[in-house]
Design an enzyme around this catalytic site. Structure first.
Site, PDB file in Angstrom:
ATOM      1  N   ASP A 232       0.850  -1.180   0.000  1.00  0.00           N
ATOM      2  CA  ASP A 232       0.000   0.000   0.000  1.00  0.00           C
ATOM      3  C   ASP A 232       0.891   1.238   0.000  1.00  0.00           C
ATOM      4  O   ASP A 232       2.112   1.143   0.215  1.00  0.00           O
ATOM      5  CB  ASP A 232      -0.886  -0.030   1.250  1.00  0.00           C
ATOM      6  CG  ASP A 232      -2.062   0.925   1.179  1.00  0.00           C
ATOM      7  OD1 ASP A 232      -2.329   1.479   0.093  1.00  0.00           O
ATOM      8  OD2 ASP A 232      -2.722   1.121   2.215  1.00  0.00           O
TER       9      ASP A 232
ATOM     10  N   ASP B  61      -8.768   3.563  -2.366  1.00  0.00           N
ATOM     11  CA  ASP B  61      -9.606   4.003  -1.242  1.00  0.00           C
ATOM     12  C   ASP B  61     -10.909   4.612  -1.733  1.00  0.00           C
ATOM     13  O   ASP B  61     -11.062   5.833  -1.856  1.00  0.00           O
ATOM     14  CB  ASP B  61      -8.845   5.017  -0.387  1.00  0.00           C
ATOM     15  CG  ASP B  61      -7.650   4.392   0.310  1.00  0.00           C
ATOM     16  OD1 ASP B  61      -7.603   3.151   0.425  1.00  0.00           O
ATOM     17  OD2 ASP B  61      -6.759   5.139   0.745  1.00  0.00           O
TER      18      ASP B  61
ATOM     19  N   GLU C  89       2.653   4.766  -4.182  1.00  0.00           N
ATOM     20  CA  GLU C  89       2.608   5.645  -5.362  1.00  0.00           C
ATOM     21  C   GLU C  89       3.946   6.350  -5.663  1.00  0.00           C
ATOM     22  O   GLU C  89       4.184   6.610  -6.855  1.00  0.00           O
ATOM     23  CB  GLU C  89       1.489   6.689  -5.194  1.00  0.00           C
ATOM     24  CG  GLU C  89       0.088   6.131  -5.306  1.00  0.00           C
ATOM     25  CD  GLU C  89      -0.306   5.254  -4.122  1.00  0.00           C
ATOM     26  OE1 GLU C  89      -1.104   4.334  -4.309  1.00  0.00           O
ATOM     27  OE2 GLU C  89       0.204   5.493  -3.013  1.00  0.00           O
TER      28      GLU C  89
END
Length: 806
Positions: free
Chosen positions: A407, A485, A410
């Protein structure tokens, strides 16, 4: 004396005329008078690569996206010259390159129809501020052309009239049409005149795509640096475009373990151990099938990766083993941010070996994430990836964790503009040092790659299971993914459906959404409708932030629990069908779920359909995406379709109303399909499969199906220990014939196949199994049982005097 301090901004620059060309095996070079060079590489008869440089020579040819196993080779390559152009011909494509300006026109080599042509073609603009070029390409949009793809974009399927940006971004609670979000997949499909082509723009800088947004008849794409480097992929079938793109960028390296295709339960966060056990025991008590339980960041010691909070989890190895005894595989989260802590062993190793990313002028990148201030590994460095992979030894090999969830990769950084690294951060980029402008979009991909190699090493002889949030083209080789999300709203239920379809036709089939929504709280109806969709996504997981209440399948009252259980049970019954679809995805690049336009591009009614999709090869699903619905209108592709629940048939080719109260969903099966089913299990491996049940849907005509099986984990299938049952169905007015052709060395645990014949237009009489006649005329049921290795079954009309022969 300073006379002029201003740079001359030249605006858009264009190639000049071609002055020479040369051929080097599969590469053809075209040189222009102003130092522009076009390199055309014939990858396959249907795949051409176009690579431009504006400085006379090419830099190192390197790509994280292109698979080393990509197919190469062609049947034909001819080059001819006229006074105005050069013509490159393969057996599938004719590419005409203008001598005047390097513009290209591509034709179908068989019928000479136009596929795609440049408008302004390649052009560029010098970037004095950042260095290098802004590279641009514009092409004519043909009449009524539609566009699809670009991966994770939360909008309608058809992209025409829209503009997009590819810059991997942490987009908490994104909405419809939010752009960009978590993934950068610069690949799209154009469709006109019922023929499809694809373009993959392999450029990791920030890229943009415009599909007739600025100008109605022009589509364009450009990047803020790097090369104009794109692959042209011709179909003409969309499935062929997708398969070729997926071959080019890579298919998953291995089948997932079958348990990874079961239902998964996740929350931010389940802790302490007693809470984890409470949740898992409730699943078993209520007989809701579930294969995996997730631990979010609170399992760690102060959010330090590769550590455990011993107050919450005093003996993780024991806990993981006890969960495994009850059929639960434990999945843990791992983020890229490494806490700055001189007493933390991971930080010490990274610092000592200079594995962390640095700013351009020397200091390490420092950013705030969950542990506080962190440094970040440079996953573009092969040594860092190797180190990172080895960090998983304790988690996987010693404690027994079965999967890892990447997670925040990015990479996400809190409380800074852009929510990520500054542009001046430096990266190794596998030996081609660069700034973050070039490496940003592939950072998460390379983290997932390193994680995959760690799990593959320490899970052996079992298969690895990895999930990532951030991705670039090719990430599907290493990992599954989810859509980030999202929010517990009906709009997000629609978005999840569109995202999964788009990811699948963009080469990344192992995808799902946070069922029920990550942020906020769904009511029971929304959760039930989301489960009904989610069980038909290849990755099936409920996940929530936990801030707004419980979101387990049993959290919404008895009625909703019963509905949710019913659909999760359908998921488990259809596991052999999904596993077979996965095998076809890995072997052939066929997407596991297909938008209707992918399923039937001949039917223009499918071009703007968003909700309906095909699951595998033969199951039509249409989610309910509005509250208080008792049904909906849906489009049925051409042919006959059988209702999954009551077996009633319906003729396709038009939109129709279907009833679907809260406890059901529009699910239909294509005529001629053979659908394998396993018994309902609480987890994969709970039961020995003693019988394979297959539903056989009658069709007047011919249809083929297959069932793939193996040991459900491990690598023996790569040595030929698999079972493929190829079925041919031939339906006639008075007889139904089912033929089986078996291959592979795997021996299944069952000996009997039970066939449930659906839609038989006559009353069943004599049944012939491998020339042995069985009189079924006194039996009302349309069930036929046979040895698993039968080669042919013939089911005759009860009122035929003698068995019909070919």
């Amino acid at each position: 004396m300073i006379l002029n301090t201003e740079l001359e901004h030249k605006g858009n620059l264009f190639p000049d005329k071609i002055v020479s060309f040369k051929k080097d095996v599969d590469k053809i070079y075209f040189y222009t008078a102003n130092n522009v060079v076009l390199q055309v590489t014939v990858i396959r008869d249907s795949v051409l690569r176009f690579r431009f440089t504006t400085v006379g020579s090419f830099s190192r040819d390197f790509s994280y996206a292109i698979s080393s196993q990509a197919s190469r080779g062609y049947n034909q390559l001819d080059i001819t010259e006229t006074t105005e152009s050069y013509e490159i011909s393969t057996s599938k494509i004719i590419c005409v390159i203008s001598k005047k300006d390097l513009k290209t026109v591509l034709y179908d080599a068989v019928d000479k129809t136009l596929i795609c042509q440049d408008e302004l073609g390649f052009h560029w603009e010098e970037s004095y501020e950042l260095g290098g070029d802004i590279v641009k390409m514009s092409k004519h949009s043909e009449t009524s052309e539609s566009f699809y793809g670009l991966g994770d974009k939360p909008c309608q399927n058809n992209l025409k009239g829209k503009r997009f940006e590819n810059w991997v971004t942490d987009s908490y609670a994104f909405g419809k049409d939010t752009d960009p979000i978590y993934k950068a997949i610069p690949f799209y499909i154009g469709l006109h005149s019922k023929k499809a082509y694809g373009i993959f723009f392999d450029n990791t800088f920030k890229t943009y795509f415009d599909f007739c947004h600025e100008r109605r008849s022009v589509t364009s794409f450009w990047a803020m640096g790097g090369e104009m480097n794109y692959y042209f992929i011709y179909g003409p079938e969309m499935n062929d475009v997708i398969a070729n793109y997926t071959d080019l960028t890579g298919r998953p390296k291995h089948l997932p373990p079958l348990w990874a295709l079961g239902y998964h339960q996740c929350k931010w966060s389940y802790f302490p151990e007693a809470k984890v056990k409470e949740v898992t025991q409730k699943f078993r008590e209520l007989k809701i099938p579930c294969d995996a339980i997730y631990l979010d960041i609170d399992y760690m010691d102060g959010f330090r990766c590769f550590t455990w909070n011993k107050d919450y989890f005093p003996d993780p190895k024991r806990m993981v083993a006890e969960l495994a005894e009850d059929g639960f595989k434990t999945i843990v989260i791992i983020d890229p941010g490494i806490k700055i802590d001189p007493d933390y062993w991971v930080f010490q190793e990274g610092l000592e070996n200079k594995y962390f990313c640095k700013r351009a002028d020397g200091p390490y990148v420092k950013g705030k994430v969950w542990p506080g201030e962190c440094y970040f590994p440079d996953f573009t460095n092969p040594k860092v990836r190797e180190w990172w992979a080895d960090l998983f030894k304790e988690l996987i090999e010693e404690i027994g964790v079965k999967g890892v969830w990447n997670d925040m990769n990015e990479p996400a950084v809190m409380d800074v503009p852009g929510k990520s690294f500054p542009d001046d951060v430096r990266h190794n980029y596998d030996g081609s040092n660069c700034s973050h402008r070039k490496a940003h979009n592939i950072y998460g991909m390379q983290m997932a790659r390193a994680t995959y190699h760690g799990l593959k090493k320490f899970s052996y002889p079992k298969r690895p299971f990895v999930i990532t949030r951030a991705a670039y083209s090719g990430t599907q080789r290493y990992t599954s993914t989810w859509t980030g999300d999202n929010v517990a709203t009906w709009e997000h239920l629609q978005i999840a459906n569109a995202q999964a379809q788009r990811m699948s036709l963009s080469g990344f089939s192992f995808v799902g959404s946070d069922i029920g929504g990550f942020a906020e709280q769904p009511n029971g109806e929304l959760y039930a409708r989301w489960i009904q969709l989610g069980v038909f996504h290849p990755f099936c997981r409920t996940h929530s932030s936990g801030d707004h209440g419980d979101q387990e399948p049993y959290a919404f009252g008895t009625n909703i629990t019963d509905i949710v259980r019913k659909f999760i049970e359908i998921r488990y019954q259809l596991l052999p069908y999904l596993y077979t679809a996965f095998w076809k995805y890995i072997e052939e690049g066929v997407p596991i779920i297909k938008s209707l336009v992918v399923y039937d591009q001949e039917d223009q009614q499918t071009y703007f359909r968003n909700d309906e999709f095909i699951y595998g090869d033969s199951i039509l699903v249409c989610p309910i995406v509005e509250p208080n619905s008792k049904g909906r209108r849906m489009y049925f592709p051409k042919g006959k379709w059988y209702n999954f629940f009551n077996n009633e048939s319906i003729e396709g080719g038009e939109e129709k109303w279907v009833d679907a109260d809260i406890d059901t969903l529009p699910i239909y099966v294509k005529e001629g399909a053979i659908i394998p089913k396993y018994p309902i299990q609480q987890y994969v491996g709970e039961l020995e499969i003693t019988e394979l049940k297959i539903d056989v849907y009658y069709k007047l005509g011919k249809e083929s199906s297959m069932v793939y099986e193996d040991g459900q984990d491990g690598y023996d299938y790569m040595k030929g220990r698999y079972s493929i049952r190829n079925f041919n169905l031939v339906g006639k007015e008075d007889v139904l014939i089912i033929q089986q052709f078996k291959s592979g060395k795997f021996t299944t645990s069952y000996e009997i196949i039970e066939l449930n014949i659906i839609g038989l237009p006559f009353e069943k009489g004599i049944v012939e199994v491998d020339n042995e006649i069985i009189d079924y005329s006194a039996i009302q049921s349309n069930i036929v049982r046979a040895r698993k290795d039968f080669t042919e079954i013939r089911i005759y009309n009860k009122y035929c005097e003698i068995p019909l022969k070919e």
